[in-house]
Design a protein around this motif. Sequence first.
Motif: not given
Length: 213
Positions: A148-160
Amino acid sequence: MPLIPEEPQIHESAQGPRATPAAGRTAPTPRPVPGPRPAAPSRPGRPGPVRPAPPVQRTPRDAAVAKPGPSGPPAPAAPAPASATPQIQLIPASPEGALDAAEEAVDLLLDSGRAPGEVLVITTGEQHPWATHELSFGETSYWAQHDSGDDVFYADASVVSRATVRPVVVVAVNGGPDTVAADALPLALGRAGALLIVCGDPQRINSVLGAGV
């Protein structure tokens, strides 16, 4: 070429409120390079007033485009400028303080006018609490928020590799094997449209990067 810690390049007039530095931090509050952006809603859990959009700069009436003479051929179109390489900033921080440094960088970016949907945060060690909470509802819901790209998104390095390009990518080198950071940082650079901010121990970052970035 090794990264050299640098003084962030934010104008004094664009500085936002600072959070209290976390224990173990080894460097001053980050100053990411901001840019004027349209106003955007606050992040979930961080209510705040909606910032007004910056005034639109009008083009002077006398800046008319020159037209070719009737007997001459039309002027060739100017080539589109090539996309610039993302700027890289290093914010020194211990592994224990890297996530706090990344959060401060995000807050400053939002305070300076960046929209939340323009920022991606990557962690190499323990996941950000937001990611842990959202993943408890399932990966489908989690990645739907990314798309959706509506907010800051936090992800683990394994799924970059699954993340899409955003104008700003913030990497918190908050632990994990050196191989994780070595793999994640080049991928993070590829996901950064304008700015890559790396929060962590400079010696460790330079040792795992070498001349890779």
